[in-house]
Design an enzyme around this catalytic site. Structure first.
Site, short mmCIF file in Angstrom:
data_model
loop_
_atom_site.label_atom_id
_atom_site.label_comp_id
_atom_site.label_asym_id
_atom_site.label_seq_id
_atom_site.Cartn_x
_atom_site.Cartn_y
_atom_site.Cartn_z
N LYS A 113 55.83 42.12 46.03
CA LYS A 113 55.39 41.37 47.47
C LYS A 113 56.59 41.39 48.21
O LYS A 113 56.72 41.33 49.46
CB LYS A 113 54.66 39.94 47.24
CG LYS A 113 53.20 40.25 46.84
CD LYS A 113 52.67 38.79 46.86
CE LYS A 113 51.05 39.13 46.63
NZ LYS A 113 50.30 37.71 46.45
N LYS A 195 46.73 50.04 44.24
CA LYS A 195 45.53 49.30 44.16
C LYS A 195 45.10 49.00 45.61
O LYS A 195 45.89 48.85 46.66
CB LYS A 195 45.51 48.05 43.31
CG LYS A 195 46.55 47.21 43.93
CD LYS A 195 46.51 45.84 43.44
CE LYS A 195 47.13 44.60 44.10
NZ LYS A 195 47.30 43.39 43.77
N LYS A 198 44.42 43.73 50.62
CA LYS A 198 44.09 43.34 51.82
C LYS A 198 45.12 43.55 52.75
O LYS A 198 44.69 43.66 54.13
CB LYS A 198 43.92 41.61 51.53
CG LYS A 198 42.85 41.17 50.95
CD LYS A 198 42.68 39.63 50.88
CE LYS A 198 41.69 39.00 49.95
NZ LYS A 198 42.10 38.03 49.33
P1 AMP Z 1 43.56 38.12 45.85
O1 AMP Z 1 42.91 38.77 47.14
O2 AMP Z 1 44.98 38.64 45.69
O3 AMP Z 1 43.45 36.72 45.93
O4 AMP Z 1 42.82 38.58 44.44
C1 AMP Z 1 41.56 38.04 44.34
C2 AMP Z 1 40.86 38.71 42.92
O5 AMP Z 1 40.57 39.84 43.20
C3 AMP Z 1 41.81 38.68 41.72
O6 AMP Z 1 41.14 38.43 40.54
C4 AMP Z 1 42.49 40.05 41.73
O7 AMP Z 1 42.73 40.53 40.56
C5 AMP Z 1 41.09 40.74 42.32
N1 AMP Z 1 41.76 42.11 42.97
C6 AMP Z 1 42.45 42.21 44.07
N2 AMP Z 1 42.61 43.46 44.27
C7 AMP Z 1 41.85 44.40 43.21
C8 AMP Z 1 41.75 45.67 43.16
N3 AMP Z 1 42.35 46.58 43.96
N4 AMP Z 1 40.98 46.03 42.38
C9 AMP Z 1 40.38 45.01 41.38
N5 AMP Z 1 40.46 43.65 41.61
C10 AMP Z 1 41.25 43.37 42.27
N1 TRP Z 2 46.81 34.88 42.09
C1 TRP Z 2 45.52 35.29 42.24
C2 TRP Z 2 45.29 36.49 43.18
O1 TRP Z 2 46.32 36.85 43.78
C3 TRP Z 2 44.78 34.31 42.92
C4 TRP Z 2 44.92 32.90 42.16
C5 TRP Z 2 45.37 31.80 42.35
C6 TRP Z 2 44.21 32.78 40.80
N2 TRP Z 2 45.07 30.67 41.30
C7 TRP Z 2 44.46 31.36 40.59
C8 TRP Z 2 43.36 33.75 39.93
C9 TRP Z 2 43.85 30.83 39.11
C10 TRP Z 2 42.70 32.98 39.01
C11 TRP Z 2 43.01 31.73 38.62
O2 TRP Z 2 44.64 37.30 42.80
#
Ligand code: AMP
Ligand code: TRP
Length: 328
Positions: A113, A195, A198
């Site tokens: 990041k 991967k 967003k």
């Molecule tokens: P985030 O958008 O970073 O808050 O991710 C929310 C959830 O989506 C988390 O459990 C991540 O591990 C899962 N996730 C995010 N991007 C991917 C991806 N490309 N493939 C599978 N899981 C994902």
């Molecule tokens: N770090 C996770 C992601 O980016 C989001 C997240 C924050 C999370 N707190 C959590 C996931 C607690 C599982 C449990 O996807």
């Protein structure tokens, strides 16, 4: 019978995509009856990258609506907004004081990041995994359903919990990661070696849950594949492998059955089938979302109920932590 408790979170940083859905949210929904479930919109995590305050508030409610549209059922699960419970950052601070710089320095997501966003490498971004650990440990979760990218954060959570229990006395449950066998890492359609995310810029990178059927068809048609025209699961053919994985989760078919169905057929036909199955799976979600997003009062009510339900759990854990540490 006492059900095991799961906790998971998702950031309101942008539109939720097929990777979020297949890696995390679909599993939350599918296993709702098996567990006691707590799900959280982690808006405090979102501010580790710059956010417009008006949009952040809006996106927080939109994400909550989207989770309900995906099938989170308030009879089985609690849904709440992270910033509504002050114990999250409070516990994160105490955990901070029990995590070594060395361990935090090893977090690969921080490195990724900060490379992507070099003008805003803030302390919160570095510290993000401590807040995530606090989210999980406050609720004494047995399991944490997430995509594969969160595995390292989960390992840190387990380590700090074990260290705390050892140093101060038994306090935290040690949570297990729950990572799906297929779908744990959905790759970018335009870039199958990275991967799906967003924040990626390409217009054909991700399928968002609110994409129209036309958009989905267009993105799948444009998805990067190769010039070998056979449809087989081969990890070395990253683009095709990604599409096959998506198809497999959404159809629940075996690898063999899928290969057989497409034997002798080309990419054109295969991609149409992938697009079709995505469209049909996302259609009810999109429709439900449209209904729900018109009912802000209802969403607020659900979130308020969720907060009220989980707050006592967070408070009980935090009070115990303070006492063990000597903070009263
Ligand atoms: P985030 O958008 O970073 O808050 O991710 C929310 C959830 O989506 C988390 O459990 C991540 O591990 C899962 N996730 C995010 N991007 C991917 C991806 N490309 N493939 C599978 N899981 C994902
Ligand atoms: N770090 C996770 C992601 O980016 C989001 C997240 C924050 C999370 N707190 C959590 C996931 C607690 C599982 C449990 O996807």
């Amino acid at each position: 019978m006492n059900k095991k408790r799961v906790f998971s979170g998702i950031q309101p940083t942008g539109q939720i995509h097929l990777g979020n859905y297949l890696g995390a949210v679909k599993n939350w929904v599918d296993s709702q009856s098996e567990y006691e479930n707590i799900f959280c919109v982690v808006n405090s995590h979102a501010i580790t990258t710059a956010q417009n305050p008006v949009e952040l508030r809006e996106k927080t409610y939109q994400l909550a609506s989207m989770l309900l549209a995906c099938g989170i059922d308030m009879k089985k699960s609690s849904l709440f907004i992270q910033s509504e419970i002050d114990e999250h950052p409070s516990l994160a601070w105490i955990l901070d004081c029990n995590i070594s710089m060395g361990e935090m320095n090893r977090m690969t997501q921080f490195k990724d990041k900060s490379l992507k966003n070099p003008t805003n490498v803030n302390v919160g971004l570095f510290n993000y995994p401590a807040l995530m650990a606090a989210d999980i440990l406050l609720y004494q979760a047995d399991g944490v359903p997430v995509g594969e990218d969160q595995k390292q954060h989960l390992e840190l959570t387990r380590n700090v919990a074990m260290k705390f229990n050892r140093d101060f006395g038994e306090c935290f449950k040690i949570p297990e990661p729950i990572i799906p066998k297929v779908g744990a890492r959905v790759m970018g359609l335009d870039d199958p070696n990275n991967k799906m995310s967003k924040s990626a810029l390409g217009t054909n990178h991700a399928i968002f849950l609110l994409d129209t059927p036309e958009e989905i068809t267009k993105k799948i048609k444009k998805a990067t594949t190769d010039s070998l025209n056979s449809i087989v699961f081969d990890k070395n053919r990253a683009g095709l492998y990604n599409l096959l994985n998506i198809y497999q989760i959404l159809t629940n078919k075996s690898t063999e059955a899928i290969e057989k169905d497409f034997e002798g057929k080309g990419y054109g036909l295969f991609k149409s089938a992938v697009a079709e199955v995505i469209i049909e799976n996302l259609r009810p979600i999109r429709e439900k979302y449209q209904e729900l997003s018109a009912e802000k009062g209802y969403i607020e009510e659900i979130l308020k109920t969720g907060t009220q339900k989980v707050r006592p759990i967070a408070k009980a854990t935090y009070d115990k932590v303070k006492e063990l540490v000597g903070l009263i």
